[in-house]
Design a protein around this motif. Structure first.
Motif, PDB file in Angstrom:
ATOM      1  N   MET A  37     -15.334  -5.340 -20.191  1.00 38.14           N
ATOM      2  CA  MET A  37     -14.866  -6.727 -20.301  1.00 38.14           C
ATOM      3  C   MET A  37     -14.871  -7.364 -18.917  1.00 38.14           C
ATOM      4  O   MET A  37     -14.440  -6.763 -17.938  1.00 38.14           O
ATOM      5  CB  MET A  37     -13.449  -6.764 -20.877  1.00 38.14           C
ATOM      6  N   THR A  38     -15.406  -8.567 -18.816  1.00 35.40           N
ATOM      7  CA  THR A  38     -15.535  -9.246 -17.535  1.00 35.40           C
ATOM      8  C   THR A  38     -14.172  -9.715 -17.030  1.00 35.40           C
ATOM      9  O   THR A  38     -13.411 -10.343 -17.760  1.00 35.40           O
ATOM     10  CB  THR A  38     -16.470 -10.452 -17.657  1.00 35.40           C
ATOM     11  N   CYS A  39     -13.896  -9.407 -15.780  1.00 40.52           N
ATOM     12  CA  CYS A  39     -12.670  -9.891 -15.140  1.00 40.52           C
ATOM     13  C   CYS A  39     -12.972 -11.231 -14.478  1.00 40.52           C
ATOM     14  O   CYS A  39     -13.868 -11.326 -13.632  1.00 40.52           O
ATOM     15  CB  CYS A  39     -12.158  -8.893 -14.115  1.00 40.52           C
ATOM     16  N   LEU A  40     -12.223 -12.257 -14.851  1.00 38.49           N
ATOM     17  CA  LEU A  40     -12.470 -13.589 -14.324  1.00 38.49           C
ATOM     18  C   LEU A  40     -12.084 -13.712 -12.856  1.00 38.49           C
ATOM     19  O   LEU A  40     -12.447 -14.690 -12.201  1.00 38.49           O
ATOM     20  CB  LEU A  40     -11.726 -14.628 -15.152  1.00 38.49           C
ATOM     21  N   ALA A  41     -11.327 -12.732 -12.340  1.00 35.06           N
ATOM     22  CA  ALA A  41     -10.950 -12.756 -10.930  1.00 35.06           C
ATOM     23  C   ALA A  41     -11.967 -12.054 -10.040  1.00 35.06           C
ATOM     24  O   ALA A  41     -11.794 -12.043  -8.814  1.00 35.06           O
ATOM     25  CB  ALA A  41      -9.579 -12.113 -10.752  1.00 35.06           C
ATOM     26  N   ASP A  42     -13.005 -11.477 -10.605  1.00 34.70           N
ATOM     27  CA  ASP A  42     -14.019 -10.804  -9.794  1.00 34.70           C
ATOM     28  C   ASP A  42     -14.616 -11.789  -8.786  1.00 34.70           C
ATOM     29  O   ASP A  42     -14.938 -12.943  -9.125  1.00 34.70           O
ATOM     30  CB  ASP A  42     -15.133 -10.243 -10.682  1.00 34.70           C
ATOM     31  N   GLY A  43     -14.757 -11.337  -7.568  1.00 36.57           N
ATOM     32  CA  GLY A  43     -15.320 -12.172  -6.516  1.00 36.57           C
ATOM     33  C   GLY A  43     -14.304 -13.004  -5.773  1.00 36.57           C
ATOM     34  O   GLY A  43     -14.642 -13.618  -4.759  1.00 36.57           O
ATOM     35  N   LEU A  44     -13.063 -13.028  -6.245  1.00 32.67           N
ATOM     36  CA  LEU A  44     -12.007 -13.743  -5.549  1.00 32.67           C
ATOM     37  C   LEU A  44     -11.211 -12.782  -4.676  1.00 32.67           C
ATOM     38  O   LEU A  44     -11.099 -11.597  -4.976  1.00 32.67           O
ATOM     39  CB  LEU A  44     -11.073 -14.435  -6.548  1.00 32.67           C
ATOM     40  N   ALA A  45     -10.637 -13.304  -3.602  1.00 33.71           N
ATOM     41  CA  ALA A  45      -9.867 -12.484  -2.662  1.00 33.71           C
ATOM     42  C   ALA A  45      -8.500 -13.134  -2.471  1.00 33.71           C
ATOM     43  O   ALA A  45      -8.410 -14.259  -1.958  1.00 33.71           O
ATOM     44  CB  ALA A  45     -10.594 -12.375  -1.327  1.00 33.71           C
ATOM     45  N   PHE A  46      -7.446 -12.434  -2.862  1.00 34.48           N
ATOM     46  CA  PHE A  46      -6.104 -13.016  -2.870  1.00 34.48           C
ATOM     47  C   PHE A  46      -5.264 -12.616  -1.657  1.00 34.48           C
ATOM     48  O   PHE A  46      -4.089 -12.952  -1.587  1.00 34.48           O
ATOM     49  CB  PHE A  46      -5.399 -12.640  -4.176  1.00 34.48           C
ATOM     50  N   GLY A  47      -5.886 -11.938  -0.724  1.00 31.55           N
ATOM     51  CA  GLY A  47      -5.187 -11.607   0.503  1.00 31.55           C
ATOM     52  C   GLY A  47      -4.485 -10.268   0.417  1.00 31.55           C
ATOM     53  O   GLY A  47      -4.395  -9.642  -0.645  1.00 31.55           O
ATOM     54  N   PRO A  48      -3.955  -9.789   1.547  1.00 32.95           N
ATOM     55  CA  PRO A  48      -3.295  -8.488   1.582  1.00 32.95           C
ATOM     56  C   PRO A  48      -2.024  -8.479   0.746  1.00 32.95           C
ATOM     57  O   PRO A  48      -1.268  -9.449   0.707  1.00 32.95           O
ATOM     58  CB  PRO A  48      -2.978  -8.302   3.073  1.00 32.95           C
ATOM     59  N   GLY A  49      -1.815  -7.382   0.029  1.00 25.72           N
ATOM     60  CA  GLY A  49      -0.580  -7.216  -0.730  1.00 25.72           C
ATOM     61  C   GLY A  49      -0.555  -7.908  -2.075  1.00 25.72           C
ATOM     62  O   GLY A  49       0.497  -7.966  -2.716  1.00 25.72           O
ATOM     63  N   LEU A  50      -1.694  -8.439  -2.530  1.00 26.06           N
ATOM     64  CA  LEU A  50      -1.717  -9.138  -3.810  1.00 26.06           C
ATOM     65  C   LEU A  50      -3.033  -8.827  -4.521  1.00 26.06           C
ATOM     66  O   LEU A  50      -4.114  -9.105  -3.996  1.00 26.06           O
ATOM     67  CB  LEU A  50      -1.581 -10.646  -3.597  1.00 26.06           C
ATOM     68  N   THR A  51      -2.949  -8.228  -5.705  1.00 26.36           N
ATOM     69  CA  THR A  51      -4.134  -7.956  -6.511  1.00 26.36           C
ATOM     70  C   THR A  51      -3.982  -8.652  -7.859  1.00 26.36           C
ATOM     71  O   THR A  51      -2.891  -8.696  -8.428  1.00 26.36           O
ATOM     72  CB  THR A  51      -4.353  -6.451  -6.717  1.00 26.36           C
ATOM     73  N   VAL A  52      -5.094  -9.178  -8.364  1.00 29.16           N
ATOM     74  CA  VAL A  52      -5.072 -10.026  -9.557  1.00 29.16           C
ATOM     75  C   VAL A  52      -6.245  -9.672 -10.457  1.00 29.16           C
ATOM     76  O   VAL A  52      -7.360  -9.419  -9.982  1.00 29.16           O
ATOM     77  CB  VAL A  52      -5.153 -11.517  -9.158  1.00 29.16           C
ATOM     78  N   ALA A  53      -5.990  -9.656 -11.758  1.00 27.35           N
ATOM     79  CA  ALA A  53      -7.046  -9.545 -12.764  1.00 27.35           C
ATOM     80  C   ALA A  53      -6.784 -10.590 -13.831  1.00 27.35           C
ATOM     81  O   ALA A  53      -5.639 -10.986 -14.057  1.00 27.35           O
ATOM     82  CB  ALA A  53      -7.073  -8.146 -13.378  1.00 27.35           C
ATOM     83  N   ALA A  54      -7.841 -11.038 -14.514  1.00 27.60           N
ATOM     84  CA  ALA A  54      -7.681 -12.093 -15.518  1.00 27.60           C
ATOM     85  C   ALA A  54      -8.697 -11.922 -16.631  1.00 27.60           C
ATOM     86  O   ALA A  54      -9.852 -11.552 -16.385  1.00 27.60           O
ATOM     87  CB  ALA A  54      -7.829 -13.473 -14.874  1.00 27.60           C
ATOM     88  N   ARG A  55      -8.247 -12.228 -17.857  1.00 29.12           N
ATOM     89  CA  ARG A  55      -9.103 -12.161 -19.040  1.00 29.12           C
ATOM     90  C   ARG A  55      -8.786 -13.351 -19.953  1.00 29.12           C
ATOM     91  O   ARG A  55      -7.648 -13.825 -19.993  1.00 29.12           O
ATOM     92  CB  ARG A  55      -8.855 -10.888 -19.845  1.00 29.12           C
ATOM     93  N   SER A  56      -9.771 -13.772 -20.730  1.00 31.85           N
ATOM     94  CA  SER A  56      -9.536 -14.759 -21.777  1.00 31.85           C
ATOM     95  C   SER A  56     -10.503 -14.485 -22.912  1.00 31.85           C
ATOM     96  O   SER A  56     -11.692 -14.233 -22.681  1.00 31.85           O
ATOM     97  CB  SER A  56      -9.730 -16.189 -21.255  1.00 31.85           C
ATOM     98  N   ALA A  57      -9.997 -14.513 -24.143  1.00 34.26           N
ATOM     99  CA  ALA A  57     -10.822 -14.253 -25.317  1.00 34.26           C
ATOM    100  C   ALA A  57     -10.407 -15.199 -26.429  1.00 34.26           C
ATOM    101  O   ALA A  57      -9.231 -15.550 -26.562  1.00 34.26           O
ATOM    102  CB  ALA A  57     -10.683 -12.801 -25.764  1.00 34.26           C
ATOM    103  N   ALA A  58     -11.380 -15.584 -27.258  1.00 30.29           N
ATOM    104  CA  ALA A  58     -11.084 -16.509 -28.346  1.00 30.29           C
ATOM    105  C   ALA A  58     -10.160 -15.874 -29.372  1.00 30.29           C
ATOM    106  O   ALA A  58      -9.302 -16.555 -29.940  1.00 30.29           O
ATOM    107  CB  ALA A  58     -12.376 -16.971 -29.006  1.00 30.29           C
ATOM    108  N   SER A  59     -10.298 -14.579 -29.612  1.00 32.52           N
ATOM    109  CA  SER A  59      -9.493 -13.925 -30.641  1.00 32.52           C
ATOM    110  C   SER A  59      -9.690 -12.428 -30.556  1.00 32.52           C
ATOM    111  O   SER A  59     -10.711 -11.945 -30.066  1.00 32.52           O
ATOM    112  CB  SER A  59      -9.895 -14.419 -32.029  1.00 32.52           C
ATOM    113  N   ALA A  60      -8.720 -11.679 -31.067  1.00 34.29           N
ATOM    114  CA  ALA A  60      -8.882 -10.236 -31.225  1.00 34.29           C
ATOM    115  C   ALA A  60      -9.596  -9.908 -32.521  1.00 34.29           C
ATOM    116  O   ALA A  60     -10.019  -8.770 -32.728  1.00 34.29           O
ATOM    117  CB  ALA A  60      -7.515  -9.555 -31.206  1.00 34.29           C
TER     118      ALA A  60
END
Length: 329
Positions: free
Chosen positions: A1-24
């Motif tokens: 599953m593609t992480c929408l945060a890929d390629g972003l850099a949130f700085g030291p001490g902070l890690t982020v991942a994000a997903r969005s889907a129309a439905s399960a």
């Protein structure tokens, strides 16, 4: 599953991942009316437009500042997706905020401007005006994250023991509690023990807290002065005290849209709080479980989440205690 945060850099001490889907659901794939916004520490940003990721750069964004938000366009109203898109897009133009006063003022002004854009004759009486939830974290370097919350999306704090909601759903049950008509346990059961899709306030839409039959244009911030004692520590707009052992989850209600959400939410600590898992792996595990081993009587809804782990910055050991649950249960 593609992480929408890929390629972003949130700085030291902070890690982020994000997903969005129309439905399960594998049988019904509705329009994804959810949205999200990620602005990283150098001003690179991702949001959804036409249900697809759109990347951009925010000019003049201060170094180290981060903005994270989830939005759920109101599916029962026209232009729910467009409303969420409009807010996510407009948030790119709101300058970085370092105080609650500035955050509240700028976002309330944005609400009024977008409401005027979407207004149609008679919409206050028929509730046809579009709306969207907005649950947002504003994270300035060296400061506690600031929360701005409208609607029934949620911020959760997930540890090895419990998934603890840190926001109050803007639903009729909360209005009844504010008027002394519901106690703590009854409120908890109606809001967290069941799935009721009604909403009492949304961005662009306005609020119906004073009178459920009348839609007021403005937003009503639920603050300690207006809330019953058992909800006062979860005001809509506040600085957050964080736990170093927790994963934080901004999520839309598609991630607990089932007849009995509490048994499903009780699985979140095992799915999300494994200290050896990255935030990407943790969020993948949550979405995989929701899709492949869901709770009974699943409702078809969009689902969007941002997983956040803080380490070494913005940490306050006076975080909201998990014993808050004894108030309700």
């Amino acid at each position: 599953m593609t992480c929408l945060a890929d390629g972003l850099a949130f700085g030291p001490g902070l890690t982020v991942a994000a997903r969005s889907a129309a439905s399960a659901s594998r049988l019904v794939v509705p329009e994804n009316q959810d949205n999200l916004l990620l602005i990283d520490a150098s001003g690179h940003a991702v949001r959804l437009y036409g249900q697809a990721p759109l990347r951009t750069r925010v000019a003049g964004w201060p170094a180290g500042h981060v903005r994270l938000a989830v939005l759920d366009g109101m599916g029962g109203h026209g232009n729910g997706r467009q409303a969420a898109e409009a807010v996510a897009t407009a948030l790119l133009d709101v300058p970085a905020c370092r105080t609650l006063h500035e955050l509240s003022s700028r976002f309330d002004t944005l609400h009024a401007a977008l409401q005027a854009r979407f207004r149609q004759p008679g919409d206050a009486d028929t509730f046809r005006r579009p709306g969207t939830t907005l649950t947002l974290l504003e994270i300035a370097p060296g400061q506690a994250p600031l929360l701005y919350h409208v609607g029934d999306s949620r911020l959760y704090e997930v540890t090895a023991d419990v998934a603890l909601p840190l926001t109050i759903d803007h639903v009729p049950a909360t209005g009844y509690a504010m008027h002394g008509m519901l106690g703590a346990r009854e409120w908890w059961q109606q809001v967290h023990g069941e799935h009721r899709p009604q909403i009492a306030q949304a961005f662009i839409l306005g609020n119906a807290f004073a009178n459920p039959q009348v839609l007021d244009d403005g937003l009503r911030a639920l603050d300690p002065a207006s809330l019953p004692p058992f909800l006062r520590q979860m005001a809509d707009r506040r600085a957050l005290a964080l736990r170093p052992d927790a994963l934080y989850l901004l999520a839309t209600d598609g991630l607990w849209a089932c007849r009995e959400p509490l048994p499903w939410l009780a699985r979140w600590p095992r799915l999300l709080s494994d200290g050896t898992a990255s935030v990407n792996e943790a969020l993948d595990g949550l979405f995989h479980a929701w899709t492949n081993n869901p709770p009974p009587q699943l409702y078809i809804d969009n689902m969007t989440a941002i997983a956040i782990r803080f380490s070494g910055r913005n940490i306050d050991q006076t975080a909201l205690p998990h014993s808050i649950l004894t108030t309700f249960c």
